[in-house]
Design a protein around this motif. Structure first.
Motif, PDB file in Angstrom:
ATOM      1  N   ARG A 103       6.578 -13.465  -8.703  1.00  0.00           N
ATOM      2  CA  ARG A 103       6.709 -11.614  -8.588  1.00  0.00           C
ATOM      3  C   ARG A 103       5.688 -11.157  -7.890  1.00  0.00           C
ATOM      4  NH1 ARG A 103       8.522  -7.115 -10.415  1.00  0.00           N
ATOM      5  NH2 ARG A 103       6.727  -5.692 -11.433  1.00  0.00           N
ATOM      6  N   LEU A 104       4.434 -12.036  -7.756  1.00  0.00           N
ATOM      7  CA  LEU A 104       2.884 -10.897  -7.030  1.00  0.00           C
ATOM      8  C   LEU A 104       3.794 -11.285  -5.123  1.00  0.00           C
ATOM      9  CD1 LEU A 104      -0.017 -12.479  -8.782  1.00  0.00           C
ATOM     10  CD2 LEU A 104       0.750 -10.082  -8.379  1.00  0.00           C
ATOM     11  N   ARG A 105       4.095 -13.272  -5.184  1.00  0.00           N
ATOM     12  CA  ARG A 105       4.951 -12.779  -4.130  1.00  0.00           C
ATOM     13  C   ARG A 105       5.964 -11.742  -3.643  1.00  0.00           C
ATOM     14  NH1 ARG A 105       3.141 -16.176  -0.153  1.00  0.00           N
ATOM     15  NH2 ARG A 105       2.184 -18.106  -1.336  1.00  0.00           N
ATOM     16  N   ALA A 106       6.678 -11.667  -4.252  1.00  0.00           N
ATOM     17  CA  ALA A 106       8.295 -10.750  -4.344  1.00  0.00           C
ATOM     18  C   ALA A 106       7.441  -9.029  -3.766  1.00  0.00           C
ATOM     19  CB  ALA A 106       9.021 -10.694  -5.231  1.00  0.00           C
ATOM     20  N   MET A 111       6.376  -4.587  -0.318  1.00  0.00           N
ATOM     21  CA  MET A 111       5.289  -3.764   0.232  1.00  0.00           C
ATOM     22  C   MET A 111       5.309  -4.005   1.519  1.00  0.00           C
ATOM     23  SD  MET A 111       1.444  -3.925  -0.799  1.00  0.00           S
ATOM     24  CE  MET A 111       0.148  -2.124   0.493  1.00  0.00           C
ATOM     25  N   ALA A 112       5.441  -5.135   2.326  1.00  0.00           N
ATOM     26  CA  ALA A 112       5.460  -5.289   3.720  1.00  0.00           C
ATOM     27  C   ALA A 112       6.358  -4.711   4.255  1.00  0.00           C
ATOM     28  CB  ALA A 112       5.369  -6.729   4.284  1.00  0.00           C
ATOM     29  N   GLU A 113       8.042  -5.025   4.159  1.00  0.00           N
ATOM     30  CA  GLU A 113       9.312  -4.494   4.183  1.00  0.00           C
ATOM     31  C   GLU A 113       9.554  -2.629   4.370  1.00  0.00           C
ATOM     32  OE1 GLU A 113      12.723  -5.834   2.104  1.00  0.00           O
ATOM     33  OE2 GLU A 113      11.921  -8.486   2.217  1.00  0.00           O
ATOM     34  N   GLU A 114       8.121  -2.538   3.808  1.00  0.00           N
ATOM     35  CA  GLU A 114       8.549  -0.562   3.318  1.00  0.00           C
ATOM     36  C   GLU A 114       6.970  -0.315   3.699  1.00  0.00           C
ATOM     37  OE1 GLU A 114      11.264   0.627  -0.130  1.00  0.00           O
ATOM     38  OE2 GLU A 114      10.535  -0.884  -1.162  1.00  0.00           O
ATOM     39  N   THR A 123       2.897   2.172  -4.150  1.00  0.00           N
ATOM     40  CA  THR A 123       3.618   2.103  -4.875  1.00  0.00           C
ATOM     41  C   THR A 123       3.648   0.438  -5.363  1.00  0.00           C
ATOM     42  OG1 THR A 123       5.282   3.717  -6.124  1.00  0.00           O
ATOM     43  CG2 THR A 123       5.865   2.154  -7.327  1.00  0.00           C
ATOM     44  N   HIS A 124       4.096   0.001  -4.605  1.00  0.00           N
ATOM     45  CA  HIS A 124       4.206  -1.079  -4.480  1.00  0.00           C
ATOM     46  C   HIS A 124       2.505  -2.233  -4.496  1.00  0.00           C
ATOM     47  CE1 HIS A 124       8.150  -1.596  -3.690  1.00  0.00           C
ATOM     48  NE2 HIS A 124       8.588  -1.161  -2.292  1.00  0.00           N
ATOM     49  N   ASP A 125       1.965  -1.486  -4.602  1.00  0.00           N
ATOM     50  CA  ASP A 125       0.329  -1.819  -3.906  1.00  0.00           C
ATOM     51  C   ASP A 125      -0.313  -1.973  -5.647  1.00  0.00           C
ATOM     52  OD1 ASP A 125      -2.226  -2.801  -2.783  1.00  0.00           O
ATOM     53  OD2 ASP A 125      -2.803  -1.007  -3.818  1.00  0.00           O
ATOM     54  N   ASP A 164      -1.399   0.255  10.003  1.00  0.00           N
ATOM     55  CA  ASP A 164      -2.042  -0.634  10.011  1.00  0.00           C
ATOM     56  C   ASP A 164      -2.270  -0.578   8.402  1.00  0.00           C
ATOM     57  OD1 ASP A 164      -3.357   1.551  10.283  1.00  0.00           O
ATOM     58  OD2 ASP A 164      -4.889   0.314  11.142  1.00  0.00           O
ATOM     59  N   PHE A 165      -3.381   0.288   7.669  1.00  0.00           N
ATOM     60  CA  PHE A 165      -3.151  -0.283   6.576  1.00  0.00           C
ATOM     61  C   PHE A 165      -2.883  -1.113   5.631  1.00  0.00           C
ATOM     62  CE2 PHE A 165      -6.019   4.041   7.345  1.00  0.00           C
ATOM     63  CZ  PHE A 165      -7.052   3.480   7.521  1.00  0.00           C
ATOM     64  N   VAL A 166      -1.463  -0.629   5.638  1.00  0.00           N
ATOM     65  CA  VAL A 166      -0.559  -1.922   4.189  1.00  0.00           C
ATOM     66  C   VAL A 166      -0.276  -3.022   4.974  1.00  0.00           C
ATOM     67  CG1 VAL A 166       2.006  -1.865   4.139  1.00  0.00           C
ATOM     68  CG2 VAL A 166       1.144   0.850   4.524  1.00  0.00           C
ATOM     69  N   SER A 167      -0.442  -3.069   6.384  1.00  0.00           N
ATOM     70  CA  SER A 167       0.059  -4.773   7.081  1.00  0.00           C
ATOM     71  C   SER A 167      -1.470  -5.421   6.684  1.00  0.00           C
ATOM     72  CB  SER A 167      -0.517  -4.408   8.727  1.00  0.00           C
ATOM     73  OG  SER A 167       0.728  -3.915   9.291  1.00  0.00           O
ATOM     74  N   ARG A 168      -2.956  -4.548   6.942  1.00  0.00           N
ATOM     75  CA  ARG A 168      -4.317  -4.999   6.149  1.00  0.00           C
ATOM     76  C   ARG A 168      -3.913  -5.409   4.341  1.00  0.00           C
ATOM     77  NH1 ARG A 168      -9.002  -1.666   7.195  1.00  0.00           N
ATOM     78  NH2 ARG A 168      -7.891  -1.298   9.172  1.00  0.00           N
TER      79      ARG A 168
END
Length: 207
Positions: A103-106, A111-114, A123-125, A164-168
């Motif tokens: 579930r963590l991976r999903a 989060m990466a996709e959005e 929200t994903h975070d 870039d913050f999301v990617s990090r």
């Protein structure tokens, strides 16, 4: 009104505060908000009382509510508590079952996709970190941590507006997952703490 209606009203008002549709410091028109949500005014009032307890709104002298202002002090005081409690939760979790790691991976993949949608990413975070702590078995710890994490979501929304913050964060989450797969909860806990420490300067900069 049933429990589902009250829960929906509370969730939607909180969402509007988090993403700024109800701006910090603004007074809340309860009748208008009730009309928007298609609920009775007492349902909105109940939701606002609940949001007051969580720090999202503040009472006015005339009995109305206003959206709580965003505060650097709130971040500086709240984040160290989050770091302490979430690190403790991960460190003291007896076991992370395979389905939890999956579930963590999903969640992290979503989060990466959005990454271009700030509210979705934030929200994903939140979902990722909630999954991290929910197996710790310490209800008192979770009862303190979860409302504080929801309050910090207001600030993380602005932080996640920058891709870039999301990617990090996604990269840091991946390292946490790998540590858990190796059964190294101490390393995972340290990485979780680093994830929050790394976010804090960016959040303060957004303010």
């Amino acid at each position: 009104m049933g429990h589902g209606t009250r829960e929906r009203a509370w969730t939607e008002i909180e969402r509007r505060i988090v993403c700024g549709e109800l701006s910090a410091g603004s007074r809340i028109d309860e009748e208008r908000l009730a009309g928007d949500l298609e609920v009775d005014t007492p349902v909105v009032r109940e939701a606002l009382c609940r949001l007051e307890r969580d720090g999202f709104v503040t009472p006015e002298e005339d009995g109305d509510f206003a959206v709580a202002p965003m505060s650097e002090i709130e971040v500086r005081e709240g984040y160290p508590v989050v770091i302490l409690l979430e690190g403790l939760a991960v460190r003291s979790t007896p076991e992370f079952p395979p389905e939890s790691i999956a579930r963590l991976r999903a969640i992290n993949a979503a989060m990466a996709e959005e990454s271009g949608e700030a509210l979705a990413a934030a929200t994903h975070d939140w979902e990722f970190h909630d999954e991290l702590v929910r197996h710790c078995g310490n209800d008192q710890l979770l009862g303190t941590l979860r409302p504080l994490k929801r309050l910090m979501l207001r600030y993380e929304y602005h932080y996640m507006a920058a891709e870039d913050f999301v990617s990090r964060s996604v990269h840091q989450h991946e390292a946490i997952i790998e540590a858990l797969e190796q059964g190294d909860r101490e390393k995972a806990s340290a990485l979780v703490e680093d994830n929050f420490r790394d976010s804090m300067p960016g959040i303060l900069e957004q303010l």
